[in-house]
Design a protein around this motif. Structure first.
Motif, short mmCIF file in Angstrom:
data_model
loop_
_atom_site.label_atom_id
_atom_site.label_comp_id
_atom_site.label_asym_id
_atom_site.label_seq_id
_atom_site.Cartn_x
_atom_site.Cartn_y
_atom_site.Cartn_z
N THR A 62 30.04 49.89 33.16
CA THR A 62 29.96 51.14 33.91
C THR A 62 30.30 52.32 33.02
O THR A 62 31.11 52.15 32.11
CB THR A 62 30.89 51.06 35.16
N PRO A 63 29.70 53.45 33.15
CA PRO A 63 28.68 53.78 34.16
C PRO A 63 27.32 53.19 33.78
O PRO A 63 26.99 53.04 32.62
CB PRO A 63 28.63 55.30 34.14
N THR A 94 30.10 55.16 43.01
CA THR A 94 29.73 56.57 43.07
C THR A 94 28.44 56.77 42.28
O THR A 94 28.16 56.03 41.34
CB THR A 94 30.82 57.51 42.49
N GLY A 146 26.18 59.91 40.38
CA GLY A 146 26.21 61.30 39.94
C GLY A 146 25.72 61.45 38.52
O GLY A 146 24.73 60.85 38.13
N ASP A 147 26.47 62.21 37.73
CA ASP A 147 26.12 62.50 36.35
C ASP A 147 27.40 62.60 35.54
O ASP A 147 28.50 62.45 36.08
CB ASP A 147 25.29 63.78 36.28
N ALA A 148 27.28 62.88 34.24
CA ALA A 148 28.46 62.95 33.38
C ALA A 148 29.43 64.06 33.81
O ALA A 148 30.64 63.91 33.69
CB ALA A 148 28.04 63.17 31.92
N ASP A 204 29.91 65.21 36.97
CA ASP A 204 30.50 64.89 38.27
C ASP A 204 29.94 63.54 38.69
O ASP A 204 28.81 63.45 39.18
CB ASP A 204 30.17 65.96 39.31
N THR A 205 30.72 62.49 38.50
CA THR A 205 30.23 61.13 38.76
C THR A 205 29.96 60.84 40.23
O THR A 205 29.36 59.83 40.56
CB THR A 205 31.22 60.08 38.21
N ARG A 240 28.56 63.38 42.32
CA ARG A 240 27.77 64.52 42.80
C ARG A 240 26.74 64.14 43.86
O ARG A 240 26.47 64.90 44.79
CB ARG A 240 27.07 65.20 41.63
N THR A 249 23.90 58.52 36.80
CA THR A 249 24.68 57.30 36.59
C THR A 249 25.21 56.73 37.90
O THR A 249 25.41 57.44 38.88
CB THR A 249 25.89 57.56 35.67
N SER A 267 28.59 54.64 38.92
CA SER A 267 29.90 54.18 38.46
C SER A 267 30.37 53.08 39.39
O SER A 267 30.38 53.25 40.61
CB SER A 267 30.90 55.34 38.44
#
Length: 155
Positions: free
Chosen positions: A62-63, A94, A96-98, A100-101, A103, A133, A135
Motif C-alpha cells: 500500500t498504497p 481509503t 485518494g491521491d498523494a 489527500d489519501t 479525497r 491510490t 490505501s
C-alpha cells in the motif's frame, strides 16, 4: 421519388425473397443480395466515462496505484465491493491521491470488515494529471480480506 404513402410501406421482391419495410425514416430499400459498401463515419458522440476496475487484497503493498486522473476531468464515482471480509482489527480502506489519501473515499465511508458494496460520488476534478491510490490498512492479525474497486472518470 416515392410518395409519402409509398415511403410508409415499400415492398421489394426478388426470387423467393420478400422484405417489407414499414418505416418512414428508411432512406433506402432493403433487398436480398450482396451487402453494399459502408457509409460515411458519423460525428463523434459526447464524451463518456471510463470505469477502471482494480482487484485488491489485505496483503497488497500500500498504497496501491490505481490510475491517473486527467486534468480537468471529473472523478465522479468510487465503488468498493468487499468480496471477502477483512478479519483484522482496525481494518480500513481509503481512496485518494498523494496529497489527500481519502479525497475520494474516506475510511468512514466503507466497512472492509463486512461483505458489501460502498459508493461515493466525489465529483472531483483535478487541476493537473494526478495519480490515484487505494490505501489499505489490513488491521491487526489480518489473515483475509479482498475486494474490487471501481473508479468512474470522465473521458
Amino acid at each position: 421519388m416515392l410518395t409519402a404513402e409509398q415511403q410508409a410501406v415499400a415492398i421489394v421482391e426478388a426470387p423467393r425473397v420478400q422484405h417489407i419495410v414499414v418505416d418512414r425514416s428508411v432512406g433506402g430499400v432493403v433487398a436480398a443480395g450482396q451487402q453494399g459498401p459502408a457509409g460515411a463515419t458519423g460525428p463523434a458522440g459526447p464524451p463518456g466515462a471510463a470505469a477502471v476496475e482494480i482487484a485488491f487484497a489485505y496483503g497488497d503493498a500500500t498504497p496501491v496505484a490505481l490510475t491517473t486522473a486527467t486534468a480537468g476531468k471529473l472523478v465522479y464515482g468510487v465503488d468498493i465491493h468487499i468480496r471477502t471480509a477483512f478479519d483484522g482489527s482496525g481494518a480500513a480502506l481509503t481512496v485518494g491521491d498523494a496529497g489527500d489519501t481519502a479525497r475520494l473515499m474516506a475510511a468512514n465511508e466503507n466497512d472492509p470488515t463486512a461483505v458489501g458494496s460502498y459508493t461515493t460520488t466525489p465529483a472531483y476534478a483535478y487541476g493537473s494529471d494526478t495519480g490515484l491510490t487505494l490505501s489499505i490498512t489490513p488491521g491487526a492479525g489480518a489473515s483475509q480480506g479482498a475486494g474490487v474497486l471501481v473508479l468512474y472518470i470522465q473521458q
